[in-house]
Design a protein around this motif. Structure first.
Motif, PDB file in Angstrom:
ATOM      1  N   CYS A  27      -4.152  -8.515   2.862  1.00  0.00           N
ATOM      2  CA  CYS A  27      -5.286  -8.002   2.458  1.00  0.00           C
ATOM      3  C   CYS A  27      -6.574  -8.664   3.306  1.00  0.00           C
TER       4      CYS A  27
ATOM      5  N   CYS B  86      -7.537  -9.762  -1.830  1.00  0.00           N
ATOM      6  CA  CYS B  86      -7.609  -9.389  -3.287  1.00  0.00           C
ATOM      7  C   CYS B  86      -6.099  -9.842  -4.136  1.00  0.00           C
TER       8      CYS B  86
ATOM      9  N   ALA C 219      -4.159  -5.247  -5.332  1.00  0.00           N
ATOM     10  CA  ALA C 219      -4.702  -4.095  -4.174  1.00  0.00           C
ATOM     11  C   ALA C 219      -5.997  -3.848  -4.429  1.00  0.00           C
ATOM     12  N   CYS C 220      -6.642  -3.322  -3.165  1.00  0.00           N
ATOM     13  CA  CYS C 220      -7.867  -2.901  -3.003  1.00  0.00           C
ATOM     14  C   CYS C 220      -8.156  -1.897  -2.144  1.00  0.00           C
TER      15      CYS C 220
ATOM     16  N   CYS D  47      -6.958  -2.793   1.389  1.00  0.00           N
ATOM     17  CA  CYS D  47      -5.576  -2.812   1.618  1.00  0.00           C
ATOM     18  C   CYS D  47      -4.677  -1.450   1.502  1.00  0.00           C
TER      19      CYS D  47
ATOM     20  N   ARG E 212       0.606  -6.462  -4.715  1.00  0.00           N
ATOM     21  CA  ARG E 212       0.524  -6.673  -3.127  1.00  0.00           C
ATOM     22  C   ARG E 212       1.269  -7.871  -2.825  1.00  0.00           C
TER      23      ARG E 212
HETATM   24 ZN    ZN Z   1      -6.687  -5.741  -1.126  1.00  0.00          ZN
END
Ligand code: ZN
Ligand code: ZN
Ligand code: ZN
Length: 1018
Positions: A646, A650, A653-654, A657, A672
């Motif tokens: 990412c 992060c 997850a965000c 990504c 992630r």
């Molecule tokens: Zn992310």
């Protein structure tokens, strides 16, 4: 009350907004209407006109209005949620302020959902992003054939619709005022005659020529021609006509019934219904059924028919509301109990739309708890008791389902309801699951040693059962499906009866009457007993599916507080999404055009298979491209890893990504970092070879190679998840084991699954039949193994000769196959027993419990006939168990028994049976459409009718033939004759005859075939 002073009144007059606007001369009232695809064309046009004349000033629109409809001058656009992508945003907001003088005004409301909020936080990035270039995928054969169909139909309509002045013909202009079972024959004759006429031939030629518009390399792939084209077009159009006939006949019958009962009001109602039905625009009906191109994607759609009573008494008008949507979501969003807003009213779905039984049979399925694979069948017995993909049988439950063609609201609520502040939301349907279970050898190696792949095309290659079929189910509000009334098709969510008095030892029985209204009439239905079990709504569709099978086990959580299974599900989900996004990037697709899910093989190894599929039913050819040189797997893997790196750094997850509009429901599950680490460990080559022992790759494992290597050893042990996959059973594996037994080897089978003493499936029964004598003689030993879970399963040997130092070991990397599902599968490794392996295997086997020697006894109850080519067929002998008996029901399942060149075998068998038994009450035939030598597929309705007429003439009672569409039957050993008999004592038995070949093999003495017979008490 207080009296206001004049000055005070004057002051208020100038400051109070409401007073001021009341006194203003130019009053502006806000009139708002919906403008959505759910409205009839007529009504929508009225609304558009009123809007352009400024008599309406606010339209509430759905996404379908993004393109195509000219709404004229808009001053402002308000998005009530954040559009899924920038292209949608631009389409919507760009509609405001087209006139030079109006200042465009756009407001977007970011709701309290993860997606909306995430976009809100990074709004600038969102607004700055570039929309992807739209493109059409020319490889979609389904889209193409619709164009071909429209060419042919337009010519056909020209010659059968007499009045060429009709602008938009309706059903009655094509079929006449009434289309019934009696009159449809004449219509079909006209159709057939036309296809052979000069005009018809020219029309088909024109449709064929459309192929020339395609790039040369696609012509043969995408376009259909010759007899196949004719079959496809005539066949599809015929299904349409049959549906219309069915509906129209039902209305005619009801009119007649009511008239005979002197209920003329009702008779008039049904007559009006029929007239209204036949007044529907032909073009709408054709596009709704996907016969001609539409502006929407070629989806299978479901309708919620609103019975708004508009037609009653009056001369008809099309219903104002026409609700239709993609079947995958329609099975829950239109399901009984669900509420839908359209045309300013709330409509509640109340039951299934009526179609004849043949269209909507109740069938069975079981979804595997472990790997999520779905098995389906016509009867509960057809659904294997252990998963045909991974062999797991824990927590398995067989459920009943139908594939609805549509739903209806109740006539009791003709006007719908006033919209309040809320409406009932339904529980969404389950995630789509794969039905296909490709065999080990159907997986191909990739350039990456830890990754295998298989492509399941939407339209399987001729003769191959390998197809990308997916299954979506709605299990109802309470997870127990729906009650369905078989009389009126009313449905409601099934609630498990609460067992209130278990203390008294009584079973909980629902004695309450099931009071409900017939949706068609709104009157109380005479049927008032609650159904005993729930029914799920399902939708099946075919699309291109790409399987990515990882051979290395998934990671385990760092801290042992975590639930391992849950953790691995999260990693699997993350990896699957990363691959979906990577593949979309690589193929330059819009989000949503590729979808994904995964399968876990947990009990036997914590391994994962990523399931990618084309979002468009019918397949768009995207998944098929993965693996081609410019879209290689190493590159795909690299892109997936990049996705997991990412840029924002992060935690889980965000939006930068993994998170996008389409995967919102999984945002909380993403892991992630762990997933990224795992993929990296694969690349570094560490993860794949784990566990004790020194193994070397066995590049091309084979059964012969295995026999050769074990030749010198006195015993062979096999460790596996189960004995056999019920649907994927390999006779050559059985023969190899029998050979070892005959060579006097001691064979030990260690299996994780609980073995059934009385299996129902052909494959298992046959195994039991063959293995019973060896087990009774002590040459074969079978053990139940408890410790075969998690990583352990991929680390233990698949086969070993003994546990002495240096003894032969064979390990296979993907561990879940059953014993008789390939004794050894690629990729495999060879090794020799050392101290480490001995300790590992000894520990695993210390928990094993040996099954008693009569485990396979059920097999000994089976009679078996092994008929060689040239052997006389002694039916008297084979069917002696039912001689002179009263046959209540005879069920023949044989996919090819209805083929035109095999039909006489059915007749021959019926002739034999009528003489051999006392009486046959009823016959059911299950078969499939087949393609004859001239590439012609006889339509399933014709096949069914011919079989029924032919067999009834032989005197076998009532005959019901169920003929499946070509390519829709699955490759099970489903050649079986089941004979239900009643003996003089009143006991019912079922005689099951399993046929290794079809009925034609049994009756044709030139073929070799096997017959097994088993009698079971009913
Ligand atoms: Zn992310
Ligand atoms: Zn499974
Ligand atoms: Zn009912």
């Amino acid at each position: 009350m207080v009296k206001l002073e004049d000055a005070e009144r004057e002051k208020l007059r100038s400051t109070n907004h409401y007073l001021a606007s009341y006194e203003e001369l130019n009053h502006l009232t806000l009139r708002a209407r919906e403008h959505t695809a759910a409205l009839s064309t007529e009504l929508r046009e009225d609304i558009e006109r009123e809007f352009s004349e400024r008599r309406l000033n606010l339209l509430s629109c759905t996404t379908t209005m993004e393109m195509g409809v000219d709404l004229g001058d808009l001053e402002a656009v308000v998005n009530l949620n954040v559009p899924p992508g920038i292209a949608n945003y631009q389409q919507r907001t760009g509609r405001a302020g087209r006139r030079a003088q109006a200042a465009p005004f756009c407001v977007t409301v970011a709701r309290n959902t993860s997606y909306d909020q995430a976009v809100f936080r990074t709004l600038k990035d969102y607004l700055m992003s570039t929309p992807t270039t739209p493109f059409i995928n020319l490889q979609n054969a389904e889209l193409f054939i619709r164009h071909q169909i429209s060419v042919v139909l337009s010519h056909f309509f020209k010659s059968v619709i007499v009045d060429q002045n009709i602008n938009a013909p309706s059903l009655k202009h094509l079929f006449g005022e009434v289309l019934t079972q009696e009159s449809k024959g004449a219509f079909f004759d006209r159709l057939y005659a036309w296809t052979e006429s000069e005009k018809g031939i020219l029309a088909f030629a024109e449709a064929e020529r459309l192929a020339e518009t395609l790039p040369a390399e696609l012509r043969t792939v995408v376009a259909t021609s010759g007899p196949a084209l004719k079959n496809a077009i005539v066949g599809r159009f015929r299904e349409f006509a049959e549906d219309v006939c069915e509906r129209c006949s039902a209305y005619v019958a009801r009119t007649k019934e009511s008239a005979e009962a002197s209920d003329y009001g009702k008779a008039k109602f049904w007559q009006a219904q029929r007239e209204q039905y036949m007044e529907q625009f032909l073009v709408t009906e054709l596009s709704r059924r996907g016969l001609i191109p539409t502006y929407s994607f070629p989806v299978h759609s479901l309708t919620l028919e609103v019975q708004d009573g508009n037609s009653f008494g009056k001369y008809q008008k099309q219903a104002d509301v026409a609700l239709s949507r993609d079947a995958s979501s329609g099975i829950s969003e239109y399901a009984p109990g669900a509420e839908v807003v359209a045309n300013g009213r709330i409509w509640e779905s109340s039951g299934l739309a009526k179609y004849p039984k043949a269209f909507m049979p109740e069938r069975w399925y079981a979804a595997c708890q472990e790997c999520f694979h779905v098995d389906v069948g016509d009867t509960p017995q057809d659904v294997p008791s252990a998963c045909s993909n991974c062999g797991t049988d824990t927590g398995r439950r067989k459920r009943k389902y139908v594939e609805p063609k549509g739903f209806v609201t109740s006539a009791a609520n003709k006007k719908g309801r006033d919209p309040g502040s809320s409406r009932r939301r339904v529980r969404p349907a389950d995630e789509a699951r794969l039905i296909a279970a490709p065999r080990a050898e159907e997986f191909l190696e990739t350039e990456l040693p830890y990754l295998q792949t298989a492509l399941l095309p939407a339209r399987g290659a001729e003769g191959s059962e390998l197809r990308g079929s997916l299954f979506v189910a709605n299990r109802g509000t309470f997870g127990e499906g729906y009650y369905r009334c078989h009389k009126c098709n009313f449905c409601e969510a099934f609630k498990k009866p609460t067992s209130k008095s278990p203390s008294k030892g009584k079973a909980a029985v629902t004695t309450k009457k099931w009071l409900h209204q017939d949706p068609a009439t709104g009157l109380k239905c005479p049927e008032d007993t609650y159904p005993k079990m729930g029914l799920d709504f399902a939708h099946m569709f075919n699309t291109d599916v790409r399987l990515l099978r990882f051979l290395a086990p998934l990671p385990e959580p760092q801290d042992d507080v975590n639930d391992v299974r849950r953790y691995q599900e999260r990693v699997a989900r993350t990896v699957a999404e990363a691959f979906r996004l990577a593949a979309s990037d690589m193929l330059h697709l819009h989000p949503g055009e590729l979808r994904c899910t995964y399968r876990l093989y947990c009990t036997a190894g914590s391994t994962v298979e990523v399931v990618l599929y084309d979002g468009i039913p019918g397949g768009a050819g995207y998944c098929a491209r993965l693996g081609q040189p410019q879209f290689s797997f190493p590159e795909l893997l690299q892109l997936a890893r990049n996705r997991l790196e990412c840029p924002a750094g992060c935690d889980s997850a965000c939006r930068s990504c993994l998170c996008d509009y389409g995967n919102q429901r999984h945002w909380d599950n993403f892991l992630r970092k762990d997933s990224s680490e795992w993929l990296s460990s694969l690349v570094s080559g560490k993860a794949i070879r784990t566990g004790p022992g020194k193994y070397v790759p066995w590049p091309k494992p084979s059964l012969a190679g295995l026999a050769d290597r074990f030749g010198g050893y006195p015993s062979v042990s096999v460790i596996a998840s189960s004995l056999s996959s019920p649907t994927d059973f390999s006779e050559t594996d059985l023969n190899q084991v029998l050979t070892w037994l005959q060579e006097n080897k001691l064979v030990k089978l260690y299996v994780a699954n609980q073995l059934e003493r009385q299996p129902k499936e052909y494959a298992l029964l046959m195994l039991y039949r063959h293995l019973y004598p060896w087990m009774a003689a002590g040459k074969l030993k079978v053990f139940q193994l408890d410790g075969l879970t998690g990583k352990a399963a991929s680390e233990v040997p698949r086969l070993f000769s003994s546990l002495e130092n240096g003894a032969l070991l064979v390990r296979q990397v993907f561990p879940v196959q059953a014993v008789f599902q390939g004794l050894v599968n690629a990729p495999a490794e060879l090794g020799a027993v050392d101290d480490e392996v001995r300790a590992q295997v000894t520990e695993l086997l210390s928990d094993a419990t040996e099954y008693p020697a009569d485990l396979f006894a059920e097999g000994s109850n089976m009679d078996m006939w092994e008929l060689e080519s040239g052997d006389k067929r002694d039916l008297q002998d084979i069917f002696k168990a039912i001689a002179g008996q009263h046959v209540k029901k005879l069920v023949i399942k044989d996919p090819y028994c209805g083929a035109s060149n095999n039909r006489h075998r059915l007749q021959e068998y019926a002739k034999f049976l009528v003489k051999h038994v006392q009486v046959v009450d009823a016959v059911q035939i299950y078969c499939s459409e087949t393609r004859d030598r001239n590439d012609v597929v006889e339509h399933r309705y014709d096949v069914a009718r011919k079989l029924e007429v032919m067999l009834e003439a032989e005197g076998v009672g009532r005959v019901e033939a169920h003929v499946k569409e070509i390519g829709r039957s699955r490759s099970t050993h489903d050649r079986e004759i089941a004979i239900e008999t009643a003996d003089s004592t009143g006991c019912d038995f079922v005689h099951r005859y399993f046929l290794s070949g079809g009925l034609d093999y049994l009756l044709d003495s030139r073929s070799a075939t096997k017959v097994f017979h088993l009698r079971v008490a009913k």
